[in-house]
Design a protein around this motif. Structure first.
Motif, PDB file in Angstrom:
ATOM      1  N   GLY A  47       0.799  -1.221   0.000  1.00 42.54           N
ATOM      2  CA  GLY A  47       0.000   0.000   0.000  1.00 42.54           C
ATOM      3  C   GLY A  47       0.825   1.261   0.000  1.00 42.54           C
ATOM      4  N   LEU A  48       2.151   1.116  -0.130  1.00 40.31           N
ATOM      5  CA  LEU A  48       3.059   2.259  -0.127  1.00 40.31           C
ATOM      6  C   LEU A  48       3.884   2.310  -1.408  1.00 40.31           C
ATOM      7  CD1 LEU A  48       4.309   2.006   3.578  1.00 40.31           C
ATOM      8  CD2 LEU A  48       2.668   3.654   2.643  1.00 40.31           C
ATOM      9  N   GLY A  49       3.340   1.724  -2.477  1.00 37.82           N
ATOM     10  CA  GLY A  49       3.988   1.806  -3.773  1.00 37.82           C
ATOM     11  C   GLY A  49       4.728   0.571  -4.232  1.00 37.82           C
ATOM     12  N   THR A  50       4.973  -0.379  -3.324  1.00 42.62           N
ATOM     13  CA  THR A  50       5.717  -1.591  -3.689  1.00 42.62           C
ATOM     14  C   THR A  50       4.770  -2.773  -3.843  1.00 42.62           C
ATOM     15  OG1 THR A  50       7.704  -0.847  -2.527  1.00 42.62           O
ATOM     16  CG2 THR A  50       7.543  -3.193  -3.006  1.00 42.62           C
ATOM     17  N   SER A  51       4.922  -3.497  -4.942  1.00 42.79           N
ATOM     18  CA  SER A  51       4.131  -4.702  -5.193  1.00 42.79           C
ATOM     19  C   SER A  51       5.045  -5.814  -5.660  1.00 42.79           C
ATOM     20  CB  SER A  51       3.066  -4.445  -6.269  1.00 42.79           C
ATOM     21  OG  SER A  51       2.165  -3.445  -5.873  1.00 42.79           O
ATOM     22  N   VAL A  52       4.709  -7.046  -5.297  1.00 41.64           N
ATOM     23  CA  VAL A  52       5.473  -8.201  -5.753  1.00 41.64           C
ATOM     24  C   VAL A  52       4.515  -9.244  -6.307  1.00 41.64           C
ATOM     25  CG1 VAL A  52       7.271  -7.812  -4.022  1.00 41.64           C
ATOM     26  CG2 VAL A  52       5.431  -9.433  -3.535  1.00 41.64           C
ATOM     27  N   THR A  53       4.997 -10.024  -7.249  1.00 38.61           N
ATOM     28  CA  THR A  53       4.244 -11.165  -7.757  1.00 38.61           C
ATOM     29  C   THR A  53       5.010 -12.432  -7.410  1.00 38.61           C
ATOM     30  OG1 THR A  53       5.357 -10.997  -9.910  1.00 38.61           O
ATOM     31  CG2 THR A  53       3.231  -9.878  -9.663  1.00 38.61           C
ATOM     32  N   GLY A  54       4.297 -13.519  -7.243  1.00 43.51           N
ATOM     33  CA  GLY A  54       4.956 -14.775  -6.917  1.00 43.51           C
ATOM     34  C   GLY A  54       3.957 -15.895  -6.754  1.00 43.51           C
ATOM     35  N   SER A  55       4.452 -17.073  -6.479  1.00 49.21           N
ATOM     36  CA  SER A  55       3.590 -18.245  -6.306  1.00 49.21           C
ATOM     37  C   SER A  55       3.463 -18.596  -4.835  1.00 49.21           C
ATOM     38  CB  SER A  55       4.150 -19.437  -7.078  1.00 49.21           C
ATOM     39  OG  SER A  55       5.457 -19.734  -6.653  1.00 49.21           O
ATOM     40  N   VAL A  56       2.304 -19.107  -4.459  1.00 48.23           N
ATOM     41  CA  VAL A  56       2.056 -19.518  -3.080  1.00 48.23           C
ATOM     42  C   VAL A  56       2.900 -20.760  -2.775  1.00 48.23           C
ATOM     43  CG1 VAL A  56       0.321 -20.322  -1.451  1.00 48.23           C
ATOM     44  CG2 VAL A  56      -0.262 -18.565  -3.151  1.00 48.23           C
ATOM     45  N   ALA A  57       3.738 -20.649  -1.740  1.00 45.70           N
ATOM     46  CA  ALA A  57       4.622 -21.758  -1.367  1.00 45.70           C
ATOM     47  C   ALA A  57       3.979 -22.681  -0.348  1.00 45.70           C
ATOM     48  CB  ALA A  57       5.937 -21.216  -0.818  1.00 45.70           C
ATOM     49  N   SER A  58       3.144 -22.116   0.545  1.00 48.83           N
ATOM     50  CA  SER A  58       2.487 -22.928   1.573  1.00 48.83           C
ATOM     51  C   SER A  58       1.263 -22.200   2.088  1.00 48.83           C
ATOM     52  CB  SER A  58       3.443 -23.219   2.734  1.00 48.83           C
ATOM     53  OG  SER A  58       3.788 -22.012   3.412  1.00 48.83           O
ATOM     54  N   THR A  59       0.330 -22.947   2.672  1.00 53.87           N
ATOM     55  CA  THR A  59      -0.864 -22.361   3.279  1.00 53.87           C
ATOM     56  C   THR A  59      -1.122 -23.007   4.625  1.00 53.87           C
ATOM     57  OG1 THR A  59      -2.392 -23.943   2.264  1.00 53.87           O
ATOM     58  CG2 THR A  59      -1.906 -21.940   1.015  1.00 53.87           C
ATOM     59  N   GLY A  60      -1.725 -22.236   5.538  1.00 47.56           N
ATOM     60  CA  GLY A  60      -2.117 -22.741   6.844  1.00 47.56           C
ATOM     61  C   GLY A  60      -3.478 -22.186   7.199  1.00 47.56           C
ATOM     62  N   LYS A  61      -3.874 -22.326   8.472  1.00 47.23           N
ATOM     63  CA  LYS A  61      -5.199 -21.877   8.882  1.00 47.23           C
ATOM     64  C   LYS A  61      -5.366 -20.376   8.737  1.00 47.23           C
ATOM     65  CE  LYS A  61      -8.563 -22.396  12.622  1.00 47.23           C
ATOM     66  NZ  LYS A  61      -8.812 -22.943  13.994  1.00 47.23           N
ATOM     67  N   ARG A  62      -4.391 -19.595   9.184  1.00 46.22           N
ATOM     68  CA  ARG A  62      -4.428 -18.142   9.074  1.00 46.22           C
ATOM     69  C   ARG A  62      -3.093 -17.614   8.572  1.00 46.22           C
ATOM     70  NH1 ARG A  62      -8.484 -15.316  11.517  1.00 46.22           N
ATOM     71  NH2 ARG A  62      -7.123 -13.546  11.933  1.00 46.22           N
ATOM     72  N   VAL A  63      -2.498 -18.327   7.634  1.00 44.45           N
ATOM     73  CA  VAL A  63      -1.196 -17.930   7.107  1.00 44.45           C
ATOM     74  C   VAL A  63      -0.979 -18.546   5.732  1.00 44.45           C
ATOM     75  CG1 VAL A  63      -0.027 -19.896   8.193  1.00 44.45           C
ATOM     76  CG2 VAL A  63       1.292 -17.836   7.619  1.00 44.45           C
ATOM     77  N   PHE A  64      -0.268 -17.813   4.899  1.00 44.47           N
ATOM     78  CA  PHE A  64       0.265 -18.411   3.674  1.00 44.47           C
ATOM     79  C   PHE A  64       1.559 -17.689   3.316  1.00 44.47           C
ATOM     80  CE2 PHE A  64      -2.470 -15.042   1.923  1.00 44.47           C
ATOM     81  CZ  PHE A  64      -1.718 -14.518   0.874  1.00 44.47           C
ATOM     82  N   THR A  65       2.397 -18.346   2.553  1.00 48.16           N
ATOM     83  CA  THR A  65       3.675 -17.766   2.160  1.00 48.16           C
ATOM     84  C   THR A  65       3.767 -17.696   0.648  1.00 48.16           C
ATOM     85  OG1 THR A  65       4.800 -19.914   2.189  1.00 48.16           O
ATOM     86  CG2 THR A  65       4.849 -18.606   4.228  1.00 48.16           C
ATOM     87  N   VAL A  66       4.517 -16.705   0.170  1.00 48.27           N
ATOM     88  CA  VAL A  66       4.678 -16.481  -1.263  1.00 48.27           C
ATOM     89  C   VAL A  66       6.157 -16.332  -1.588  1.00 48.27           C
ATOM     90  CG1 VAL A  66       4.186 -14.892  -3.173  1.00 48.27           C
ATOM     91  CG2 VAL A  66       2.428 -15.352  -1.460  1.00 48.27           C
ATOM     92  N   THR A  67       6.612 -17.043  -2.623  1.00 53.02           N
ATOM     93  CA  THR A  67       7.971 -16.897  -3.116  1.00 53.02           C
ATOM     94  C   THR A  67       7.979 -15.810  -4.185  1.00 53.02           C
ATOM     95  OG1 THR A  67       8.422 -19.240  -2.739  1.00 53.02           O
ATOM     96  CG2 THR A  67       9.936 -18.047  -4.181  1.00 53.02           C
ATOM     97  N   VAL A  68       8.727 -14.742  -3.955  1.00 52.56           N
ATOM     98  CA  VAL A  68       8.715 -13.570  -4.835  1.00 52.56           C
ATOM     99  C   VAL A  68       9.444 -13.861  -6.139  1.00 52.56           C
ATOM    100  CG1 VAL A  68       9.425 -11.161  -5.079  1.00 52.56           C
ATOM    101  CG2 VAL A  68       8.571 -12.004  -2.876  1.00 52.56           C
ATOM    102  N   ALA A  69       8.735 -13.616  -7.251  1.00 49.74           N
ATOM    103  CA  ALA A  69       9.330 -13.812  -8.574  1.00 49.74           C
ATOM    104  C   ALA A  69       9.636 -12.488  -9.266  1.00 49.74           C
ATOM    105  CB  ALA A  69       8.399 -14.647  -9.446  1.00 49.74           C
ATOM    106  N   GLY A  70       8.909 -11.438  -8.891  1.00 52.38           N
ATOM    107  CA  GLY A  70       9.132 -10.127  -9.493  1.00 52.38           C
ATOM    108  C   GLY A  70       8.566  -9.043  -8.607  1.00 52.38           C
TER     109      GLY A  70
END
Length: 246
Positions: A47-70
């Motif tokens: 929300g401050l000008g920076t954005s990343v794209t990537g694929s979801v590496a893992s998911t949990g009940k209230r969490v997920f992780t993303v590997t940044v590709a760009g």
């Protein structure tokens, strides 16, 4: 199809290859409601000008992780737009915030105009302000914005006069105005302020205070718009004459 967008607190130290963790309500909605899955492509923004794209590496009940590709970093749009929205009745305040966010405004200022039907006081004020903030947040994601708009605390007419005095261009929408909005010179940078009154109209003393601070009283056309839609019409008309929509 556009990739889903999720807001995170910070991307300050992130680079390509980093693993970003998303938690809390944002993650819960993505995993439990949207059924986010490993391998899915997403966009994260701070929300401050920076954005990343990537694929979801893992998911949990209230969490997920993303590997940044760009990643991309966008500067603040110029000119900046602030819309002063007098408190409308019912849920029209959230409607105004939603469409204003989608069209690209930077700041929304709730205004306790003397003729506003709605009143923000005590617990209701906190809840209403939180609703406006949540609406702006979701609308920013929907419209794929990298800069999240700000919803300020409730403002008085005196607060508005100070805001108008500092603006590079300030306009007040008024059905009895004779000056067309289209006749004004629109700056290519700085801050533009648009003031939208309540259902009952802006009181004469309020209009005078804003005019003394430097605001132009303008009309959009022959039609009289609702308070929840007048702001977005005016902002769109102004944006079309700036580099942002050039």
């Amino acid at each position: 199809m556009s990739l889903p967008v999720h807001l995170v607190e910070s991307l300050a130290d992130v680079s390509v290859g980093s693993l970003v963790e998303v938690t809390g309500d944002e993650a819960h909605h993505a995993v439990a409601v949207r059924r986010l899955r490993e391998g899915e492509q997403v966009v994260l923004t701070d929300g401050l000008g920076t954005s990343v794209t990537g694929s979801v590496a893992s998911t949990g009940k209230r969490v997920f992780t993303v590997t940044v590709a760009g990643m991309t970093r966008d500067g603040r749009p110029e000119p900046a737009f602030t819309v002063v929205q007098a408190l409308p009745k019912g849920d029209r305040g959230e409607l105004a915030v939603e469409v204003l966010t989608e069209v690209g405004i930077d700041v929304v200022v709730p205004w306790a105009a003397s003729r506003s039907v709605a009143v923000w006081k005590g617990e209701r004020a906190a809840k209403s302000h939180a609703k406006w903030q949540a609406t702006a947040r979701e609308a920013a994601k929907q419209s794929r914005r990298s800069w999240l708009p700000t919803v300020t605390p409730l403002a008085s007419t005196a607060d508005l006069a100070a805001l108008v005095a500092e603006a590079d261009l300030a306009v007040v929408l008024h059905e009895d105005a004779t000056l067309p909005l289209s006749s004004l010179d629109v700056p290519a940078s700085g801050r533009i302020v648009v003031v939208v009154g309540p259902e009952g109209g802006i009181a004469p003393d309020e209009l005078a205070a804003l005019a003394d601070a430097g605001a132009h009283s303008v009309r959009l056309g022959a039609e009289v718009l609702r308070t929840s839609t007048a702001g977005v019409a005016a902002v769109a008309a102004l944006l079309a004459r700036t580099p942002r929509w050039g």
